[in-house]
Scaffold this motif. Structure first.
Motif, mmCIF file in Angstrom:
data_model
loop_
_atom_site.group_PDB
_atom_site.id
_atom_site.type_symbol
_atom_site.label_atom_id
_atom_site.label_comp_id
_atom_site.label_asym_id
_atom_site.label_seq_id
_atom_site.Cartn_x
_atom_site.Cartn_y
_atom_site.Cartn_z
ATOM 1 N N ILE A 129 32.074 39.519 47.155
ATOM 2 C CA ILE A 129 31.778 40.085 48.365
ATOM 3 C C ILE A 129 30.467 40.937 48.226
ATOM 4 O O ILE A 129 30.649 42.248 47.519
ATOM 5 N N ARG A 130 29.387 40.626 48.693
ATOM 6 C CA ARG A 130 28.007 41.335 48.407
ATOM 7 C C ARG A 130 27.466 41.589 49.878
ATOM 8 O O ARG A 130 26.076 41.400 49.855
ATOM 9 N N ARG A 131 28.279 41.456 51.011
ATOM 10 C CA ARG A 131 27.479 41.819 52.201
ATOM 11 C C ARG A 131 28.774 42.549 52.988
ATOM 12 O O ARG A 131 29.855 42.553 52.801
ATOM 13 N N SER A 132 27.959 43.369 54.047
ATOM 14 C CA SER A 132 28.937 44.439 54.528
ATOM 15 C C SER A 132 29.606 44.067 55.886
ATOM 16 O O SER A 132 30.263 44.781 56.630
ATOM 17 N N ASP A 133 29.366 42.629 56.363
ATOM 18 C CA ASP A 133 30.107 42.371 57.563
ATOM 19 C C ASP A 133 31.281 41.360 57.436
ATOM 20 O O ASP A 133 31.560 40.483 58.610
ATOM 21 N N VAL A 134 31.959 41.384 56.206
ATOM 22 C CA VAL A 134 32.983 40.274 55.976
ATOM 23 C C VAL A 134 34.403 40.777 56.624
ATOM 24 O O VAL A 134 34.713 42.072 55.886
ATOM 25 N N THR A 135 35.211 40.127 56.992
ATOM 26 C CA THR A 135 36.684 40.316 57.543
ATOM 27 C C THR A 135 37.446 39.153 57.128
ATOM 28 O O THR A 135 37.296 38.124 57.342
ATOM 29 N N PHE A 136 38.399 39.589 56.652
ATOM 30 C CA PHE A 136 39.576 38.693 56.336
ATOM 31 C C PHE A 136 40.752 39.012 57.087
ATOM 32 O O PHE A 136 41.260 40.288 57.139
ATOM 33 N N ARG A 137 41.588 37.928 57.645
ATOM 34 C CA ARG A 137 42.395 38.285 58.630
ATOM 35 C C ARG A 137 43.640 37.436 58.580
ATOM 36 O O ARG A 137 43.406 36.214 58.497
ATOM 37 N N SER A 138 44.842 37.941 58.519
ATOM 38 C CA SER A 138 46.109 37.001 58.446
ATOM 39 C C SER A 138 45.892 36.064 57.286
ATOM 40 O O SER A 138 45.837 34.755 57.536
ATOM 41 N N GLY A 139 46.174 36.489 56.156
ATOM 42 C CA GLY A 139 46.030 35.590 54.920
ATOM 43 C C GLY A 139 46.776 35.956 53.637
ATOM 44 O O GLY A 139 46.934 37.086 53.573
ATOM 45 N N VAL A 140 46.545 35.048 52.676
ATOM 46 C CA VAL A 140 47.129 35.566 51.628
ATOM 47 C C VAL A 140 46.014 35.421 50.345
ATOM 48 O O VAL A 140 45.493 34.255 50.304
ATOM 49 N N ILE A 141 45.772 36.342 49.525
ATOM 50 C CA ILE A 141 44.988 36.039 48.364
ATOM 51 C C ILE A 141 45.690 36.154 47.139
ATOM 52 O O ILE A 141 46.351 37.197 46.579
ATOM 53 N N ASP A 142 46.140 34.970 46.689
ATOM 54 C CA ASP A 142 47.101 34.923 45.296
ATOM 55 C C ASP A 142 46.198 34.534 44.252
ATOM 56 O O ASP A 142 45.960 33.503 43.823
ATOM 57 N N VAL A 143 46.088 35.607 43.157
ATOM 58 C CA VAL A 143 45.123 35.345 41.964
ATOM 59 C C VAL A 143 46.095 35.759 40.924
ATOM 60 O O VAL A 143 46.528 36.998 40.817
ATOM 61 N N ALA A 144 46.119 35.005 39.794
ATOM 62 C CA ALA A 144 47.216 35.208 38.731
ATOM 63 C C ALA A 144 46.511 36.004 37.592
ATOM 64 O O ALA A 144 47.187 36.810 36.760
ATOM 65 N N ASN A 145 45.159 35.679 37.145
ATOM 66 C CA ASN A 145 44.937 36.268 35.941
ATOM 67 C C ASN A 145 43.331 36.939 36.043
ATOM 68 O O ASN A 145 42.900 37.023 34.770
ATOM 69 N N ARG A 146 42.951 37.212 37.145
ATOM 70 C CA ARG A 146 41.662 38.010 37.203
ATOM 71 C C ARG A 146 41.651 38.726 38.426
ATOM 72 O O ARG A 146 42.560 38.478 39.442
ATOM 73 N N PRO A 147 40.839 39.593 38.685
ATOM 74 C CA PRO A 147 40.759 40.527 39.597
ATOM 75 C C PRO A 147 40.616 39.723 41.044
ATOM 76 O O PRO A 147 39.731 38.804 41.125
ATOM 77 N N ALA A 148 41.538 40.257 42.255
ATOM 78 C CA ALA A 148 41.313 39.428 43.330
ATOM 79 C C ALA A 148 39.984 39.663 44.051
ATOM 80 O O ALA A 148 39.412 38.815 44.620
ATOM 81 N N LEU A 149 39.681 40.778 44.234
ATOM 82 C CA LEU A 149 38.391 41.303 44.850
ATOM 83 C C LEU A 149 37.430 42.146 43.976
ATOM 84 O O LEU A 149 37.541 42.607 43.129
ATOM 85 N N GLY A 150 36.002 41.873 44.447
ATOM 86 C CA GLY A 150 34.993 42.428 43.606
ATOM 87 C C GLY A 150 33.621 42.212 44.575
ATOM 88 O O GLY A 150 33.681 41.842 45.519
ATOM 89 N N GLY A 151 32.604 42.586 43.696
ATOM 90 C CA GLY A 151 31.357 42.765 44.461
ATOM 91 C C GLY A 151 30.767 43.887 44.681
ATOM 92 O O GLY A 151 31.467 45.110 44.400
ATOM 93 N N THR A 152 29.852 44.260 45.609
ATOM 94 C CA THR A 152 29.143 45.391 45.939
ATOM 95 C C THR A 152 29.806 46.044 47.245
ATOM 96 O O THR A 152 29.389 47.125 47.433
ATOM 97 N N GLU A 153 30.474 45.135 48.274
ATOM 98 C CA GLU A 153 31.057 45.799 49.231
ATOM 99 C C GLU A 153 32.347 45.456 49.262
ATOM 100 O O GLU A 153 32.785 44.300 48.858
ATOM 101 N N MET A 154 33.438 45.977 50.117
ATOM 102 C CA MET A 154 34.599 45.921 50.550
ATOM 103 C C MET A 154 34.696 45.249 51.619
ATOM 104 O O MET A 154 34.565 45.997 52.786
ATOM 105 N N PRO A 155 35.361 44.069 51.730
ATOM 106 C CA PRO A 155 35.624 43.625 53.027
ATOM 107 C C PRO A 155 36.626 44.183 53.836
ATOM 108 O O PRO A 155 37.481 45.081 53.335
ATOM 109 N N THR A 156 36.738 44.263 55.135
ATOM 110 C CA THR A 156 37.789 44.551 56.202
ATOM 111 C C THR A 156 39.033 43.745 55.980
ATOM 112 O O THR A 156 38.613 42.464 56.092
ATOM 113 N N LEU A 157 40.171 44.128 55.617
ATOM 114 C CA LEU A 157 41.366 43.460 55.449
ATOM 115 C C LEU A 157 42.215 43.733 56.491
ATOM 116 O O LEU A 157 42.607 44.832 56.522
ATOM 117 N N GLU A 158 42.631 42.643 57.270
ATOM 118 C CA GLU A 158 43.406 42.871 58.356
ATOM 119 C C GLU A 158 44.620 42.060 58.197
ATOM 120 O O GLU A 158 44.614 40.752 58.145
#
Length: 897
Positions: A863-892
């Motif tokens: 994520i490299r923009r400031s207006d991103v929202t993730f809502r009602s979901g699953v991020i299932d990552v086995a072997n590398r970082p789940a989240l990265g980039g320059t911005e932290m998204p809103t997680l609901e």
């Protein structure tokens, strides 16, 4: 109920029994026709004075059942009570006798029944003949049991929860209950055949399947016994049929164990493809229709496959031949063309298509239903007489609404659509309606305006279903804001009477008109007309014929066969109507290197484009040699229909005979115009040339800035185009990509921009490691596009699976299933922006991301923009970082594993 005799004339009149009244009047261009009725005049006096210009009082007439349908429904009465206790787990239902042969039953779950998982038809001794999973169904929903019932035999129709307790609705009934073809004799309870002569259970209505078609029309092919799959199972499978009379189309159903199907084919008995359907979002139990007219006493094949990929085919043993009134199944088909005399594959039901809209006529009509929850309470008291319902806002222009009466609502007589002040815009009689029935309002709703949907009993007491709601509830084009009770009071906690609303998002008359040839068109059979030499260069022959005409308002019919197409078919000026169609299908062979594109209508800068163009049931063949290259279609038109067309052969845009960059470009020039492109197949792609940039190779499917109207791309298939699959991102008009498949395309497989939408699509990226220019999957690339119910298989993805870049100010992705394989080097999601991006918000909701990549340690979601929202979901990552980039998204409501 009165029957109307064929060929007779009748009047439908209204009055106030001698008192004054107000009669509505509308100017009408008589005659007005439907499938069974023709309105010829208005009537404006009791004596029958006729008007050729107006109609009065009545704005819609629908046909009731035909004589063969009346009495087909077995009514088992409304539930009196709901029964439930800890060990109520045995099968319950009704015992019935077939008084005539019946092919299949349609059954409705009664209003108080809950928690069922399976329905059965058994013999009178309890042996199961057919069963159907119904775990996703609720009270008021219907299901079908595919089984042949013999005249005079007795059966049980029962339900259970697979050993768990459930709630069964019960009604006291006076047995026997009869319809024309069924007789209910007892209730069944306790699972072992214990009979009640006073009650029925779980089901409140049973009727023969397809009540709109005659009994005996459905050919049932048995329930799957096994789902077959192995590494080499890639060839189509299905059934061979013979017709005993002419049929206007055929409806098929995928069997319960069949999975992974992408395409269905109707072929001749020698294997020539007559029609194909793209089925990428179809699942077991779904139906699809071939619109081709089938001749009497002719053999055909119905096949399903996955375009060379592995799939699972349902199989069952069949005692051939299997017969219905008009169809005989003679063999199963496997390995593409081999016959089986013992088994059938993939399809468990075949029947003549119901008269009415074809698939192309219904495109774009109904949007996604907005669920308003199941009733929790049935409210009724002496003074409950005022209308109740819901208040809603149309977030975009809507052509109408379809509303469903909630399961506990009863005794209502009228439904109303009003504006927000209560002025009635339309009303419907509900005298013959029940819970679960659909009410349709054919009224245009303006964007951002508020409306109310209300029900009452015309001043009498009624029962209103109520459910607790957390407002607002939002859909694609609707926002429900409040419940309405006591006529005009608003509730922020409940909704009443209506449990589902579906927007009608396109004008019915416009979509229906696309598939109908105007009556004043000159129809030319190319094999019969003396001015056309069909054995020569047919393209040049038709163009020469048209040059001699005063105007172009023609349909050219190409009987089944192969024709030479060695001149680019170009019509640049205005024309009224031009159609070229195979009957039932024709092949056009391009063998001249001078042909850059097979069909071209209008010009880029033309201010008076062709009015309407239709291309149907054609294969364009460029497959005779590797150097051959030509595009399929460039259309600058006010409206067009492209239906059941395939380009056969791989393009080579940068080869010695390189053709036009566009493979299929449709620009609908009229801002009010609609074009439908259905079952367009571009399976062979473009040859990748590393000496050139990916940009400049041929584009698969596209619309460009002269496009100002609406394009609906439905059931389309595009594979391995180097410079985008669906490229519609930079035109100001609307593009809806619907139920389509894009495979391994460079740049963007599905690339959306301003006013664009993708829904119910699949994207496959499984050859990235073999490609010089691997592309992204879904790319939001302009303004604020939307996408919903998207599946992306990134098993070998070497570019972003989902990308939202600086060209998009925002976007909305909902119901996303995304999988990144072990060899994939790409991120699953990448969102970026620049200083010029007008950040409006990116929302990704109701999603599942699965990432098992071991190729690198880069973040899966970047994520490299400031207006991103993730809502009602699953991020299932086995072997590398789940989240990265320059911005932290809103997680609901997000689960990160």
């Amino acid at each position: 109920m009165s029957g109307l005799d064929a060929g007779e004339a009748y009047w439908i009149l209204c009055d106030a029994q001698g008192r004054e009244y107000v009669r509505g009047r509308a100017a009408v261009n008589y005659p007005r026709e439907s499938g069974a009725i023709t309105a010829t005049h208005g009537i404006y006096t009791e004596g029958g004075s006729r008007s050729q210009n107006y109609r009065y009082c009545i704005d819609r007439i629908r046909t009731g059942p035909t004589a063969s349908e009346i009495g087909g429904v077995l009514d088992l009465e409304r539930d009196d009570e709901a029964q439930s206790w800890s060990d109520l787990s045995k099968r319950s239902g009704v015992r019935l006798r077939a008084t005539a042969a019946v092919s299949g039953l349609e059954c409705r779950i009664s209003t108080e029944t809950e928690g069922l998982t399976t329905a059965y038809v058994t013999t009178d001794s309890g042996s199961v003949l057919a069963q159907q999973p119904i775990g996703d169904l609720e009270a008021g929903d219907a299901f079908v049991l595919d089984v042949d019932l013999s005249a005079g035999e007795t059966y049980w129709v029962v339900c259970d929860a697979d050993g768990q307790s459930f709630v069964r609705g019960r009604a006291a009934v006076d047995y026997p209950l009869e319809s024309d073809v069924l007789e209910a004799t007892h209730g069944i309870y306790a699972g072992d055949g214990a009979q009640s002569d006073q009650y029925r259970y779980c089901l409140d209505r049973i009727q023969p399947t397809a009540a709109s078609s005659q009994i005996g029309a459905t050919l049932t092919l048995g329930s799957d016994e096994i789902g077959q799959s192995w590494s080499g199972l890639t060839q189509p499978s299905g059934v061979r049929i013979e017709t005993t009379e002419e049929i206007g189309g055929i409806e098929c159903r995928l069997s319960a164990a069949t999975q992974g199907i992408t395409t269905a084919y109707l072929t001749s008995d020698t294997g020539e493809i007559i029609e194909r359907q793209t089925l990428v979002m179809h699942e077991a139990g779904d139906t699809f229709t071939f619109d081709t007219r089938l001749e009497a006493d002719t053999a055909y094949r119905l096949l399903c496959g996955a375009r060379g990929q592995e799939y699972v085919r349902g199989r069952t043993e069949v005692d051939y031949p299997r017969r219905s009134d008009s169809i005989v199944a003679t063999n199963g088909i496997y390995s593409g063309r081999s016959f089986s005399s013992n088994y059938r594959y993939c399809l468990d039901r075949v029947r003549p298509a119901t008269d009415g809209q074809s698939a192309s006529e219904s495109i774009g009509e109904s949007g996604t239903p907005l669920d308003l929850q199941t009733d929790e309470t049935a409210q009724s008291w002496r003074s409950l007489t005022e209308p109740a319902g819901v208040r809603l806002q149309a977030t975009e222009q809507i052509a109408g609404l379809e509303c469903r009466l909630s399961t506990l609502t009863d005794e209502v007589t009228t439904a109303y659509l009003t504006d927000d002040s209560g002025t009635v815009l339309a009303q419907q009689s509900l005298t013959d309606s029940e819970a679960g029935d659909i009410i349709t309002f054919d009224v245009e709703l303006a964007a951002d305006a508020y409306y109310r949907i209300l029900c009452d009993a015309d001043g009498q007491r009624y029962v209103r279903g109520r459910a607790a709601i957390e407002y607002p509830l939002e859909g694609d084009s609707l926002r429900v804001t409040d419940g309405v009770y006591s006529g005009d009071a608003l509730s922020s906690s409940y909704r009443y009477c209506i449990d589902q609303i579906t927007p009608v998002v396109a004008d019915r008359e416009l979509t229906e008109g696309l598939g109908t040839r105007p009556t004043d068109v000159t129809v030319v059979n190319v094999l019969e007309h003396p001015a056309i030499d069909a054995s020569g260069d047919l393209s040049a022959e038709i163009l020469s014929y048209l040059e001699a005409q005063n105007e172009i308002n023609h349909a050219f019919v190409l009987p089944m066969g192969t024709y030479t197409w060695n001149t680019g078919f170009y019509l640049g000026g205005s024309l009224e109507y031009l159609e070229i169609s195979g009957d039932p299908r024709a092949t056009l062979q391009v063998r001249d290197p001078a042909v850059d594109v097979a069909f071209e209508f209008g010009r880029w800068g033309n201010t008076n484009p062709p009015q309407r163009v239709v291309l149907r049931n054609l294969d364009v063949d460029i497959d005779d040699q590797p150097d051959r290259d030509a595009g399929l279609l460039i259309a600058h038109v006010n409206s067009c229909l492209v239906d059941n067309i395939e380009l056969i052969g791989q393009r080579w845009r940068h080869g010695p005979e390189g053709g036009d960059r566009y493979t299929c470009l449709v620009n609908t020039r009229d801002t009010e115009g609609l074009s439908v492109i259905r079952n367009l197949s571009l399976p062979d792609g473009d040859r990748e040339d590393p000496a050139f940039s990916s940009v400049g190779h041929s584009i698969g499917i596209s619309a460009d800035p002269p496009h100002n109207g609406v394009n609906v791309w439905t059931q389309c298939y595009v594979e391995e185009f180097v410079d985008n699959g669906f490229y519609v991102r930079n035109s100001p008009g609307y593009n809806i990509v619907d139920h389509s498949l894009a495979v391994n395309c460079g740049n963007g497989s599905v690339r959306l921009g301003e006013a664009d939408e993708a829904r119910d699509c699949k994207i496959r990226l499984d050859r990235g490691s073999e490609q010089t220019y691997p592309g992204t999957g879904l790319w939001l690339n302009g303004d604020q596009p939307t996408a919903e119910r998207i599946t992306i298989d990134g098993s070998d993805a070497h570019n972003d699976l989902l990308r939202v870049n600086s060209g998009a100010d925002g976007g909305h992705v909902r119901d996303l299933s995304l999988r990144c394989g072990s060899s994939a080097t790409a991120p699953t999601v990448r969102c970026s922006s620049t200083s010029e991006t007008d950040l409006q918000g990116v929302l990704i909701e109701d999603f599942a991301i699965t990432d098992v990549s071991t190729a690198n340690n880069n973040p899966s979601v970047n994520i490299r923009r400031s207006d991103v929202t993730f809502r009602s979901g699953v991020i299932d990552v086995a072997n590398r970082p789940a989240l990265g980039g320059t911005e932290m998204p809103t997680l609901e409501d997000i689960e990160i594993r």
